[in-house]
Scaffold this motif. Structure first.
Motif, PDB file in Angstrom:
ATOM      1  N   LEU A 237       0.832  -1.210   0.000  1.00 48.81           N
ATOM      2  CA  LEU A 237       0.000   0.000   0.000  1.00 48.81           C
ATOM      3  C   LEU A 237       0.861   1.252   0.000  1.00 48.81           C
ATOM      4  O   LEU A 237       0.633   2.177  -0.793  1.00 48.81           O
ATOM      5  CB  LEU A 237      -0.909   0.007   1.224  1.00 48.81           C
ATOM      6  N   VAL A 238       1.832   1.309   0.885  1.00 48.17           N
ATOM      7  CA  VAL A 238       2.709   2.473   0.982  1.00 48.17           C
ATOM      8  C   VAL A 238       3.456   2.689  -0.330  1.00 48.17           C
ATOM      9  O   VAL A 238       3.610   3.818  -0.805  1.00 48.17           O
ATOM     10  CB  VAL A 238       3.681   2.314   2.163  1.00 48.17           C
ATOM     11  N   LYS A 279       3.517  -3.870  11.216  1.00 47.79           N
ATOM     12  CA  LYS A 279       4.200  -2.630  11.557  1.00 47.79           C
ATOM     13  C   LYS A 279       3.680  -1.447  10.742  1.00 47.79           C
ATOM     14  O   LYS A 279       4.400  -0.472  10.530  1.00 47.79           O
ATOM     15  CB  LYS A 279       5.705  -2.789  11.346  1.00 47.79           C
ATOM     16  N   LEU A 280       2.426  -1.515  10.306  1.00 47.24           N
ATOM     17  CA  LEU A 280       1.857  -0.461   9.462  1.00 47.24           C
ATOM     18  C   LEU A 280       2.085   0.934  10.047  1.00 47.24           C
ATOM     19  O   LEU A 280       2.553   1.844   9.364  1.00 47.24           O
ATOM     20  CB  LEU A 280       0.358  -0.707   9.251  1.00 47.24           C
ATOM     21  N   LEU A 281       1.749   1.127  11.326  1.00 48.16           N
ATOM     22  CA  LEU A 281       1.815   2.468  11.912  1.00 48.16           C
ATOM     23  C   LEU A 281       3.229   2.900  12.270  1.00 48.16           C
ATOM     24  O   LEU A 281       3.432   4.041  12.704  1.00 48.16           O
ATOM     25  CB  LEU A 281       0.909   2.547  13.142  1.00 48.16           C
ATOM     26  N   PHE A 282       4.199   2.014  12.086  1.00 45.13           N
ATOM     27  CA  PHE A 282       5.593   2.399  12.297  1.00 45.13           C
ATOM     28  C   PHE A 282       6.329   2.651  10.977  1.00 45.13           C
ATOM     29  O   PHE A 282       7.491   3.044  10.989  1.00 45.13           O
ATOM     30  CB  PHE A 282       6.335   1.323  13.100  1.00 45.13           C
ATOM     31  N   LEU A 283       5.674   2.413   9.839  1.00 44.33           N
ATOM     32  CA  LEU A 283       6.298   2.697   8.547  1.00 44.33           C
ATOM     33  C   LEU A 283       6.451   4.208   8.390  1.00 44.33           C
ATOM     34  O   LEU A 283       5.519   4.961   8.705  1.00 44.33           O
ATOM     35  CB  LEU A 283       5.445   2.135   7.406  1.00 44.33           C
ATOM     36  N   PRO A 284       7.594   4.693   7.920  1.00 43.26           N
ATOM     37  CA  PRO A 284       7.826   6.142   7.811  1.00 43.26           C
ATOM     38  C   PRO A 284       6.721   6.882   7.059  1.00 43.26           C
ATOM     39  O   PRO A 284       6.269   7.939   7.498  1.00 43.26           O
ATOM     40  CB  PRO A 284       9.167   6.222   7.075  1.00 43.26           C
ATOM     41  N   MET A 289       0.440   9.835   7.645  1.00 45.54           N
ATOM     42  CA  MET A 289      -1.010   9.738   7.484  1.00 45.54           C
ATOM     43  C   MET A 289      -1.705   9.715   8.842  1.00 45.54           C
ATOM     44  O   MET A 289      -1.080   9.451   9.869  1.00 45.54           O
ATOM     45  CB  MET A 289      -1.364   8.478   6.700  1.00 45.54           C
ATOM     46  N   SER A 290      -3.001   9.965   8.837  1.00 44.30           N
ATOM     47  CA  SER A 290      -3.825   9.819  10.038  1.00 44.30           C
ATOM     48  C   SER A 290      -4.580   8.501   9.922  1.00 44.30           C
ATOM     49  O   SER A 290      -5.219   8.240   8.906  1.00 44.30           O
ATOM     50  CB  SER A 290      -4.824  10.972  10.164  1.00 44.30           C
ATOM     51  N   MET A 291      -4.496   7.684  10.961  1.00 44.30           N
ATOM     52  CA  MET A 291      -5.223   6.417  10.948  1.00 44.30           C
ATOM     53  C   MET A 291      -6.271   6.427  12.048  1.00 44.30           C
ATOM     54  O   MET A 291      -5.968   6.727  13.205  1.00 44.30           O
ATOM     55  CB  MET A 291      -4.270   5.242  11.137  1.00 44.30           C
ATOM     56  N   LEU A 292      -7.499   6.126  11.678  1.00 38.68           N
ATOM     57  CA  LEU A 292      -8.615   6.115  12.620  1.00 38.68           C
ATOM     58  C   LEU A 292      -8.832   4.683  13.087  1.00 38.68           C
ATOM     59  O   LEU A 292      -9.084   3.783  12.278  1.00 38.68           O
ATOM     60  CB  LEU A 292      -9.882   6.658  11.957  1.00 38.68           C
ATOM     61  N   VAL A 293      -8.716   4.467  14.393  1.00 34.54           N
ATOM     62  CA  VAL A 293      -8.815   3.129  14.978  1.00 34.54           C
ATOM     63  C   VAL A 293      -9.772   3.178  16.170  1.00 34.54           C
ATOM     64  O   VAL A 293     -10.039   4.241  16.725  1.00 34.54           O
ATOM     65  CB  VAL A 293      -7.432   2.628  15.446  1.00 34.54           C
ATOM     66  N   VAL A 294     -10.271   2.002  16.578  1.00 31.14           N
ATOM     67  CA  VAL A 294     -11.220   1.977  17.695  1.00 31.14           C
ATOM     68  C   VAL A 294     -10.522   2.166  19.035  1.00 31.14           C
ATOM     69  O   VAL A 294     -11.182   2.408  20.052  1.00 31.14           O
ATOM     70  CB  VAL A 294     -12.069   0.690  17.697  1.00 31.14           C
TER      71      VAL A 294
END
Length: 579
Positions: A237-238, A279-284, A289-294
């Motif tokens: 994706l990145v 490790k999605l949220l640790f990728l540079p 990006m902003s990620m919306l999580v519960v």
């Protein structure tokens, strides 16, 4: 004399001719260079207004994502312009200067008051289907314990609740579904298809949505797969996004996506196979990006908490108003209640003590959950208890949060939290910053070490104050539920609307800060939970009463410290098997 006399008239004639030529030169210069240049500026400004009007009329009726992106000029936020120039000053400069800010056109759409979508346009990436729809075709593989196929029906709402699930008329006539708590990915994406301000022109977009089913992606690989498999889709994706011209506008800082799981599933700390999640949220790139999580992290700045889905998905405003009136008029015979299972393997959990207090109290109600068949699997049993209770106890689950908090507030029950990470630092977009308006806070140590009586604590709240708090909870209901993705509320804002507007505000403020050279370069990411609680205009954070709850060195207050991967593992295991 005659020769001398003849030269004088000729000189005067030459002077007059020169003067006349200069006059006409000046006149033509003024007309073509000055006046024409001003007209260009005016026409440029008007063309933006007209363009946005046309775009709005062209796209407002769209009910599916636009698939043809408009390429934008290459460039970063500021190439060589003066960083101290304000937005209003920039509007007065030449078009060449303005091109240095590639997002200026998007900022200006909000100035067009005749355009209802001004400053609200969303551009949606047309991702390859492997990032979303293909996952739904393999729905049986989305969870190890649960067949998710039935839960992705009805645009992600799941099957309608059957009549035998509505004992004693607990639910209203319409809008109730057996919704899985991890279905936000597909619900949110389908709601985006109904968003009234979609655009295929990324240059006017206030934000850019990435319809990647991040939660479904990791859920299928959480157990029994190596880290290469767990990371594959995120890395792909990145790679896809960073090659797009839309990414170059702000290097992804205007992009957002949704992952309907807790943040710890996307924050693997190491490259060890035994470590949890991807490790999605640790990728540079993903950090931009902003990620919306519960459930978000209190120590990271690139994720934001949005509500778990409840069972209620209204299709129109009237459905909400009818439900709110019902919750106001209910008779509540229990002072407090708790639905949940003990955590005997977690010595820091206070659930066992809460269960003991419920059992001892004559005004406490308990709905015990286990891993077999229990009433906790029955939406009607859960909602019936919440509707009969004044206060609902909401301790930590295996992680900070739990869906039950939203189910209870939907029932008009005042939540009682024991850790600020369960709601107060999570859902700052959806809940009041003044937590005392709608909830009760009892620190975990009061229960764990001081054996504080919950019943006595709650009896100290006056009847009048209880009415005020309950009304606040009921008024919050529209902001906490996701409307039916196949329709749209008329005047009310649901959890989707609130989230999208918050993202737009975040990106817009960031763009303005870049123009005005006001970016905070000294942000301490580990204190990100504090920044979310600041009032507008506040820029500094200091000591806070909740500091001990989020100290990674001292977890006496029950926070998870550095054991977040284990908490996520237990959360996935337990929440899949029980409510």
């Amino acid at each position: 004399m005659e020769k001398g006399a003849s030269k004088y008239p000729n000189s005067r004639i030459c002077f007059l001719v020169s003067l006349s030529a200069f006059f006409w030169f000046f006149l033509f210069y003024f007309h073509f260079m000055v006046l024409n240049n001003n007209n260009i500026k005016i026409n440029n400004k008007n063309s933006i207004v007209d363009e946005s009007k046309i775009l709005h009329l062209d796209h407002v009726s769209k009910t599916h994502f636009e698939s043809t992106p408009s390429h934008v000029t290459n460039g970063n936020q500021l190439i060589d312009g003066n960083p101290n120039v304000g937005l209003s000053d920039l509007n007065k400069q030449t078009p060449t200067k303005e091109k240095k800010f590639t997002f200026m056109k998007a900022l200006r759409t909000s100035e067009n008051k005749s355009d209802p979508c001004g400053g609200r346009y969303i551009y949606v990436h047309d991702l390859p289907s492997r990032f979303n729809e293909d996952m739904l075709k393999e729905c049986k593989s989305l969870s190890l314990w649960t067949n998710m196929c039935k839960f992705i029906t009805n645009a992600g709402l799941g099957p309608p609740l059957e009549k035998d699930n509505n004992t004693e008329g607990v639910f209203s006539e319409t809008g109730w579904y057996a919704t899985n708590q991890f279905a936000v990915d597909v619900i949110f994406s389908n709601r985006m298809k109904q968003y009234e301000c979609l655009t295929s022109d990324s240059s006017i977009a206030a934000a850019i949505f990435v319809p990647f089913y991040a939660g479904f992606d990791i859920a299928r690989y959480l157990w029994g797969y190596n880290i290469s498999m767990r990371d594959a889709a995120s890395l792909s994706l990145v790679d896809w996004l960073t090659k797009k011209p839309e990414w170059e506008i702000m290097n992804g800082r205007d992009h957002f996506l949704v992952g309907g799981r807790i943040t710890w599933d996307f924050r693997r700390l190491s490259e060890e196979e035994s470590d949890w999640g991807n490790k999605l949220l640790f990728l540079p790139a993903a950090k931009n990006m902003s990620m919306l999580v519960v459930e978000s992290s209190p120590w990271n700045a690139n994720d934001f908490g949005i509500p778990y889905p409840t069972y209620f998905h209204p299709a129109k405003d009237g459905d909400v108003f009818i439900w709110q009136d019902r919750m106001r008029n209910l008779e509540r015979k229990w002072l407090f209640s708790f639905a949940g299972a003990p955590r005997p393997d977690n010595p820091k959990s206070i659930r066992g003590k809460l269960i003991e207090q419920c059992k001892r109290s004559k005004v406490g109600k308990l709905l015990e959950c286990d891993f077999g068949e229990s009433k906790c699997h029955s939406p009607s049993s859960i909602m019936q208890m919440f509707q009969s209770s004044v206060f609902c106890l909401q301790p930590q689950g295996d992680s900070y949060t739990r869906r039950s908090a939203f189910d209870s507030m939907l029932a008009g029950c005042i939540p009682v939290f024991f850790h600020p990470g369960s709601a107060y630092t999570q859902y700052s977009w959806h809940l009041p910053k003044n937590y005392m308006k709608y909830s009760v806070f009892i620190p975990e140590n009061d229960i764990r070490k001081r054996n504080v009586s919950i019943e006595e604590k709650l009896r100290q709240i006056s009847i009048e104050q209880v009415k005020i708090m309950r009304e606040e909870v009921i008024s919050l209901i529209p902001r906490l539920v996701y409307a039916d993705p196949r329709s749209k509320l008329e005047t009310l804002k649901d959890a989707f609307d609130v989230s999208v507007q918050a993202v737009i505000d975040k990106v817009t403020n960031l763009r303005k800060d870049i123009v005005e050279n006001r970016e905070d370069k000294n942000l301490i990411e580990e204190n990100s939970w504090k920044y979310a609680l600041l009032d507008k205009g506040q820029g500094e954070v200091g000591p806070h009463e909740w500091d001990p709850f989020f100290s990674k060195q001292n977890d006496d207050n029950g926070d998870f410290g550095n054991s977040t991967s284990e908490a996520a593992k237990q959360s996935s295991k337990n929440e899949q098997k029980s409510h």
